[in-house]
Design a protein around this motif. Structure first.
Motif, PDB file in Angstrom:
ATOM      1  N   ILE A 150     -12.195 -14.165  -5.968  1.00  0.00           N
ATOM      2  CA  ILE A 150     -13.265 -14.266  -6.953  1.00  0.00           C
ATOM      3  C   ILE A 150     -13.396 -13.004  -7.789  1.00  0.00           C
ATOM      4  O   ILE A 150     -13.684 -13.052  -8.988  1.00  0.00           O
ATOM      5  N   TYR A 151     -13.132 -11.838  -7.162  1.00  0.00           N
ATOM      6  CA  TYR A 151     -13.472 -10.572  -7.817  1.00  0.00           C
ATOM      7  C   TYR A 151     -12.279  -9.650  -8.055  1.00  0.00           C
ATOM      8  O   TYR A 151     -12.453  -8.468  -8.301  1.00  0.00           O
ATOM      9  N   THR A 152     -11.044 -10.193  -8.010  1.00  0.00           N
ATOM     10  CA  THR A 152      -9.864  -9.354  -8.206  1.00  0.00           C
ATOM     11  C   THR A 152      -9.914  -8.600  -9.524  1.00  0.00           C
ATOM     12  O   THR A 152      -9.510  -7.442  -9.615  1.00  0.00           O
ATOM     13  N   HIS A 153     -10.432  -9.232 -10.577  1.00  0.00           N
ATOM     14  CA  HIS A 153     -10.457  -8.595 -11.895  1.00  0.00           C
ATOM     15  C   HIS A 153     -11.345  -7.351 -11.896  1.00  0.00           C
ATOM     16  O   HIS A 153     -11.200  -6.483 -12.759  1.00  0.00           O
ATOM     17  N   LEU A 154     -12.260  -7.266 -10.924  1.00  0.00           N
ATOM     18  CA  LEU A 154     -13.098  -6.080 -10.830  1.00  0.00           C
ATOM     19  C   LEU A 154     -12.440  -4.983 -10.013  1.00  0.00           C
ATOM     20  O   LEU A 154     -12.641  -3.795 -10.262  1.00  0.00           O
ATOM     21  N   VAL A 155     -11.649  -5.393  -9.019  1.00  0.00           N
ATOM     22  CA  VAL A 155     -11.009  -4.418  -8.141  1.00  0.00           C
ATOM     23  C   VAL A 155      -9.837  -3.743  -8.841  1.00  0.00           C
ATOM     24  O   VAL A 155      -9.604  -2.545  -8.684  1.00  0.00           O
ATOM     25  N   TYR A 156      -9.091  -4.509  -9.643  1.00  0.00           N
ATOM     26  CA  TYR A 156      -7.889  -3.982 -10.278  1.00  0.00           C
ATOM     27  C   TYR A 156      -7.938  -4.170 -11.792  1.00  0.00           C
ATOM     28  O   TYR A 156      -7.110  -4.847 -12.379  1.00  0.00           O
ATOM     29  N   ASN A 157      -8.922  -3.589 -12.418  1.00  0.00           N
ATOM     30  CA  ASN A 157      -9.038  -3.801 -13.866  1.00  0.00           C
ATOM     31  C   ASN A 157      -8.804  -2.546 -14.693  1.00  0.00           C
ATOM     32  O   ASN A 157      -8.929  -2.584 -15.900  1.00  0.00           O
ATOM     33  N   LYS A 158      -8.457  -1.419 -14.059  1.00  0.00           N
ATOM     34  CA  LYS A 158      -8.241  -0.186 -14.797  1.00  0.00           C
ATOM     35  C   LYS A 158      -6.821   0.318 -14.560  1.00  0.00           C
ATOM     36  O   LYS A 158      -6.494   0.780 -13.465  1.00  0.00           O
ATOM     37  N   PRO A 159      -5.964   0.230 -15.584  1.00  0.00           N
ATOM     38  CA  PRO A 159      -4.563   0.634 -15.419  1.00  0.00           C
ATOM     39  C   PRO A 159      -4.422   2.078 -14.944  1.00  0.00           C
ATOM     40  O   PRO A 159      -3.526   2.390 -14.151  1.00  0.00           O
ATOM     41  N   GLU A 160      -5.315   2.976 -15.416  1.00  0.00           N
ATOM     42  CA  GLU A 160      -5.178   4.377 -15.016  1.00  0.00           C
ATOM     43  C   GLU A 160      -5.410   4.554 -13.518  1.00  0.00           C
ATOM     44  O   GLU A 160      -4.779   5.400 -12.874  1.00  0.00           O
ATOM     45  N   GLU A 161      -6.309   3.735 -12.930  1.00  0.00           N
ATOM     46  CA  GLU A 161      -6.535   3.817 -11.499  1.00  0.00           C
ATOM     47  C   GLU A 161      -5.328   3.273 -10.729  1.00  0.00           C
ATOM     48  O   GLU A 161      -4.950   3.815  -9.687  1.00  0.00           O
ATOM     49  N   LEU A 162      -4.730   2.215 -11.251  1.00  0.00           N
ATOM     50  CA  LEU A 162      -3.530   1.677 -10.618  1.00  0.00           C
ATOM     51  C   LEU A 162      -2.389   2.688 -10.690  1.00  0.00           C
ATOM     52  O   LEU A 162      -1.629   2.841  -9.732  1.00  0.00           O
ATOM     53  N   MET A 163      -2.259   3.391 -11.813  1.00  0.00           N
ATOM     54  CA  MET A 163      -1.209   4.380 -11.963  1.00  0.00           C
ATOM     55  C   MET A 163      -1.365   5.488 -10.921  1.00  0.00           C
ATOM     56  O   MET A 163      -0.378   5.948 -10.333  1.00  0.00           O
ATOM     57  N   GLU A 164      -2.585   5.910 -10.669  1.00  0.00           N
ATOM     58  CA  GLU A 164      -2.824   6.948  -9.665  1.00  0.00           C
ATOM     59  C   GLU A 164      -2.340   6.494  -8.294  1.00  0.00           C
ATOM     60  O   GLU A 164      -1.722   7.273  -7.548  1.00  0.00           O
ATOM     61  N   LYS A 165      -2.586   5.227  -7.968  1.00  0.00           N
ATOM     62  CA  LYS A 165      -2.162   4.712  -6.667  1.00  0.00           C
ATOM     63  C   LYS A 165      -0.645   4.604  -6.587  1.00  0.00           C
ATOM     64  O   LYS A 165      -0.035   4.893  -5.556  1.00  0.00           O
ATOM     65  N   VAL A 166      -0.026   4.172  -7.680  1.00  0.00           N
ATOM     66  CA  VAL A 166       1.426   4.063  -7.701  1.00  0.00           C
ATOM     67  C   VAL A 166       2.071   5.437  -7.546  1.00  0.00           C
ATOM     68  O   VAL A 166       3.055   5.626  -6.809  1.00  0.00           O
ATOM     69  N   GLN A 167       1.516   6.426  -8.228  1.00  0.00           N
ATOM     70  CA  GLN A 167       2.067   7.777  -8.149  1.00  0.00           C
ATOM     71  C   GLN A 167       1.899   8.371  -6.753  1.00  0.00           C
ATOM     72  O   GLN A 167       2.758   9.118  -6.284  1.00  0.00           O
TER      73      GLN A 167
END
Length: 329
Positions: A305-322
């Motif tokens: 229901i709420y995935t778009h809220l958990v993963y909606n900021k590319p910069e935050e995803l980039m930090e996790k990938v790095q």
């Protein structure tokens, strides 16, 4: 089908049982009319699912789930030699995405209903995320306002032919939980408890919970302050006539000068809970914490229901990938 659903009655809440029975009567039995269970083929299941393809995804998926459970039960009891239910069919209309209330809308709603019977209900929904039936079944013995303020969710109030039925059987086992509550709600409940004459947080003075009619009357305090097209009946010359008008933002109600139309957004009891969960995720709460506080049986329900809220900021995803793949330099 009637025999199978009757066997489930003791395992389901009244609302779920009635919902399942409606699905069977409206979508399964008519489609299978004239067929014996042993004569049903996979193509018959496919035909049945095509007939509900344009209904909501919820109705579509429940239709298949119930049919599969019935035929699986028949197979296990050796009434049929093969189970005709193939892999789950895709289909059904995706639900319209619910829009959580903004902080400004929350303030507008609370100010609009302050001093009415809907005030405490709205505050509990917005600041604890309880379901409607959990709020209406809440007693003061489950509200802790000292130490670590919290609400213990262990009862639910459901309506059977308008009458309230309070039981400790919740929607799922995960629904039983202890929810810490913020200062806004603590203050609201302290004031409500000081003037309460009922063992229910929202209930009648004779210690009974609201009937369905009483709940709808309470929610009218929200509807009556919402803009939009409205209708009412008036008797004229002994005849009942329908009148319609448009309620505009900032105007006062024609028949009640104390009521002003200040809510220009859609509000439902469930939106209160949806707003609570949304605010938790936007504040950075992890999914497992939100799952517990929301009373979801599985974290996958929260994520779906709420995935778009958990993963909606590319910069935050980039930090996790790095962090997962650090540079070798």
């Amino acid at each position: 089908a009637d025999y199978w659903i009757a066997l489930q009655e003791g395992h389901l809440t009244y609302g779920t049982f009635e919902d399942y029975k409606s699905i069977i009567n409206r979508h399964i039995k008519p489609s299978m009319k004239g067929l014996r269970m042993r004569d049903v083929l996979p193509d018959d299941i496919t035909r049945m699912m095509k007939e509900v393809a344009n209904f909501s995804k919820s109705v579509h998926d429940k239709t298949y789930m119930l049919a599969k459970q019935m035929f699986t039960n028949a197979y296990d009891n050796k009434l049929i030699s093969e189970n005709p239910c193939p892999k789950m069919h895709a289909g059904g209309r995706d639900p319209v995405e619910r829009q959580a209330l903004t902080n400004e809308q929350m303030t507008t709603l609370i100010e609009a209903v302050k001093g009415t019977r809907a005030y405490v209900f709205c505050m509990i929904g917005l600041y604890s995320g309880l379901r409607r039936e959990e709020i209406l079944g809440l007693k003061w013995d489950c509200v802790r306002l000292t130490g670590t303020p919290s609400i213990l969710v262990k009862r639910a109030c459901r309506f059977v032919h308008n009458r309230p039925v309070v039981e400790e059987r919740l929607k799922t086992k995960a629904s039983r939980r202890v929810i810490p509550i913020p200062p806004q709600l603590v203050q609201c409940l302290q004031e409500a408890k000081a003037s309460s004459k009922s063992c229910y947080v929202i209930g009648n003075e004779d210690n009974t919970p609201y009937t369905e009619t009483q709940f709808r009357s309470m929610w009218d305090y929200v509807r009556n302050r919402t803009v939009g097209n409205k209708s009412y009946y008036r008797y004229r010359n002994g005849k009942k006539e329908l009148y319609s008008f448009e309620a505009k933002l900032g105007e006062q109600a024609q028949n009640n000068p104390k009521v002003k139309y200040t809510i220009d957004f859609k509000v439902t009891p469930h939106i209160l809970r949806h707003t609570y969960i949304t605010n938790l995720l936007l504040s950075g709460a992890d999914v497992k914490t939100v799952q517990y506080l929301a009373g979801h049986e599985r974290a996958s329900i929260t994520l779906d229901i709420y995935t778009h809220l958990v993963y909606n900021k590319p910069e935050e995803l980039m930090e996790k990938v790095q962090r997962a793949f650090p540079s070798s330099e």
